[in-house]
Motif scaffolding. Structure first.
Motif, short mmCIF file in Angstrom:
data_model
loop_
_atom_site.label_atom_id
_atom_site.label_comp_id
_atom_site.label_asym_id
_atom_site.label_seq_id
_atom_site.Cartn_x
_atom_site.Cartn_y
_atom_site.Cartn_z
N ALA A 151 8.18 4.50 8.08
CA ALA A 151 7.41 5.59 8.69
C ALA A 151 6.43 5.05 9.72
N LEU A 152 5.79 3.93 9.41
CA LEU A 152 4.84 3.35 10.36
C LEU A 152 5.56 2.75 11.56
N LEU B 277 0.81 -1.21 0.00
CA LEU B 277 0.00 0.00 0.00
C LEU B 277 0.85 1.27 0.00
N ALA B 278 1.99 1.23 0.67
CA ALA B 278 2.84 2.43 0.80
C ALA B 278 3.39 2.83 -0.56
N GLY B 279 3.17 4.06 -0.93
CA GLY B 279 3.71 4.59 -2.18
C GLY B 279 3.09 4.04 -3.44
N ALA B 280 1.96 3.35 -3.32
CA ALA B 280 1.31 2.76 -4.51
C ALA B 280 0.70 3.86 -5.38
N ALA B 281 0.70 3.62 -6.69
CA ALA B 281 0.13 4.59 -7.63
C ALA B 281 -1.37 4.38 -7.81
N ASP C 250 18.20 4.44 15.25
CA ASP C 250 16.82 4.63 15.70
C ASP C 250 16.69 4.32 17.19
N LEU C 251 17.30 3.22 17.61
CA LEU C 251 17.19 2.79 19.01
C LEU C 251 17.96 3.72 19.94
N LEU C 252 19.11 4.23 19.49
CA LEU C 252 19.86 5.19 20.30
C LEU C 252 19.05 6.47 20.49
N LEU D 160 8.51 3.57 12.86
CA LEU D 160 9.03 4.61 13.75
C LEU D 160 7.90 5.25 14.55
N ARG D 161 6.77 5.41 13.92
CA ARG D 161 5.63 6.01 14.62
C ARG D 161 5.15 5.09 15.75
N LEU D 162 5.06 3.82 15.46
CA LEU D 162 4.62 2.86 16.48
C LEU D 162 5.65 2.72 17.60
N ALA D 163 6.94 2.77 17.25
CA ALA D 163 7.99 2.64 18.26
C ALA D 163 7.98 3.81 19.24
N ARG D 164 7.50 4.94 18.81
CA ARG D 164 7.45 6.12 19.68
C ARG D 164 6.11 6.27 20.36
N ASP D 165 5.26 5.25 20.27
CA ASP D 165 3.96 5.31 20.93
C ASP D 165 4.17 5.28 22.44
#
Length: 394
Positions: A134-135, A91-95, A162-164, A137-142
């Motif tokens: 993107a998804l 789905l990501a970036g699909a035309a 990312d983890l640091l 990173l967003r979930l990891a910062r929840d």
């Protein structure tokens, strides 16, 4: 009818959708051959079970999914997230317009107010090697750990950088613990967790048998373990301890862990012998007439954070005025506190407790027992330190 034509809507399907029992409508909504018009109609059914069946159906058209993303029942939205999340890489970036609509719907669900909806998506995405970053990173910062932890612990998309960043700026205190439990943690990440000094994350790191931990980091933890008893047992259970760290731990570990440490096969002979001698002395020693020994009183008070009891026990055992102990504490004198423990006849491990708990000396600057479990200072230097403490402060 062509191969791409929509399924024909039968009269019976229309009748069930409009007037059928709830069970019949659920069965119709879950059918893989259900017509798009029927699924669209059932997306607004009065029964949540029916709408959930529509949400889970792969044949449901995207406009109906979009409606369901705003459904008033979190369980319905969770079913939709469970269906769409595995499709995220496509789905990501699909035309294609329909796929773009699906991507927008999935993003709306990732931002859903209900934790249960976001958690379902996190569970579906956590192990996908091509999950959209993107998804992830967003979930990891929840801030809700039910959402963030599965991704933090398992997603291959999260890099060391990312983890640091998460360690430096954790959205929730438990974020650090989740990172500490991640399989095959690198030495750099272990260093970052140890440097926080946070009790639960460091304990989780020590219990993570696949985490790589440098000897310098273990030394820092060993010194801090005088103040944080929760670190001692996982230190003793570490599958591999560098010889230097094992020797320092041997000079410090709490009495109830001696036998477990002495049984480790990776300790050198001298350390094992010294540990077994301590175990034998502990078993053979008669109980003191007045109850606990001064050293036991001192150590137990330290583990409970009772600073005044620690200071009193140390002064009494060393035969010095309480003001002398108070001076060493005020100055945060690591050498002075070590010397007082020596004069008191305590074991070298007690000096670590004296420094990090009573004196509030940082574990990074505290004096560790010598590699053989002895005192970190010579006798002449400790006598000189005691003379310094006897002199009144200017």
């Amino acid at each position: 009818m062509s191969a791409t034509a929509a399924p024909e809507v039968s009269d019976s399907a229309k009748r069930i959708a409009a007037e059928g029992s709830e069970a019949a409508r659920v069965a119709l909504a879950g059918g893989r051959d259900a017509a798009p018009e029927i699924l669209y109609f059932l997306a607004t059914d009065r029964a949540a079970r029916v709408r959930a069946a529509v949400a889970a159906n792969a044949a449901t058209p995207q406009p109906a999914d979009r409606i369901l993303a705003g459904d008033g029942d979190a369980g319905v939205r969770a079913e939709l997230g469970r269906k769409l999340a595995p499709r995220a890489p496509q789905l990501a970036g699909a035309a294609d317009r329909r796929q773009r609509l699906g991507w927008e719907t999935l993003n709306a669900l990732v931002a859903d107010a209900a934790v249960t909806v976001r958690r379902v998506i996190a569970e579906e995405l956590k192990a996908l090697p091509d999950a959209p970053r993107a998804l992830i990173l967003r979930l990891a910062r929840d801030a809700a750990m039910e959402v963030a932890e599965p991704v933090i612990r398992h997603s291959p998309q999260l890099t060391e950088a990312d983890l640091l960043a998460l360690i430096a700026d954790p959205p929730a205190p438990a974020t650090l613990t989740a990172i500490a439990r991640r399989p095959a943690l690198s030495e750099r990440l272990s260093d970052a967790i140890v440097s926080t000094g946070a009790v639960a994350p460091v304990a989780a790191l020590l219990e993570n048998r696949s985490a790589a931990i440098r000897e310098a980091a273990l030394d820092q933890v060993i010194l801090g373990a005088a103040q944080h008893l929760a670190w001692q047992a996982p230190l003793v259970r570490r599958p591999v301890l560098p010889p230097g760290a094992a020797r320092r731990l041997a000079g410090f570990v709490a009495e109830h862990l001696l036998e477990a440490l002495a049984a480790r096969p990776d300790l050198d002979t001298a350390v094992t012998r010294a540990l077994r001698e301590r175990v034998e002395r502990r078993l053979e020693a008669p109980p003191p007439a007045g109850g606990q020994t001064p050293e036991a009183v001192f150590e137990n008070a330290g583990l409970q954070g009772a600073l005044s009891v620690m200071a009193e026990a140390l002064a009494e055992a060393a035969g010095v005025p309480a003001a002398m102990v108070g001076r060493a504490v005020r100055l945060r004198s690591a050498k002075g506190l070590v010397s007082l423990c020596w004069k008191a006849g305590f074991a070298p491990r007690a000096a670590t407790l004296a420094q990090t708990v009573l004196g509030q000396v940082s574990p990074t600057t505290a004096l560790a027992p010598s590699p053989g479990g002895g005192w970190p200072l010579s006798e002449s230097e400790m006598r000189w330190q005691l003379e310094l403490l006897e002199e009144p402060e200017a």
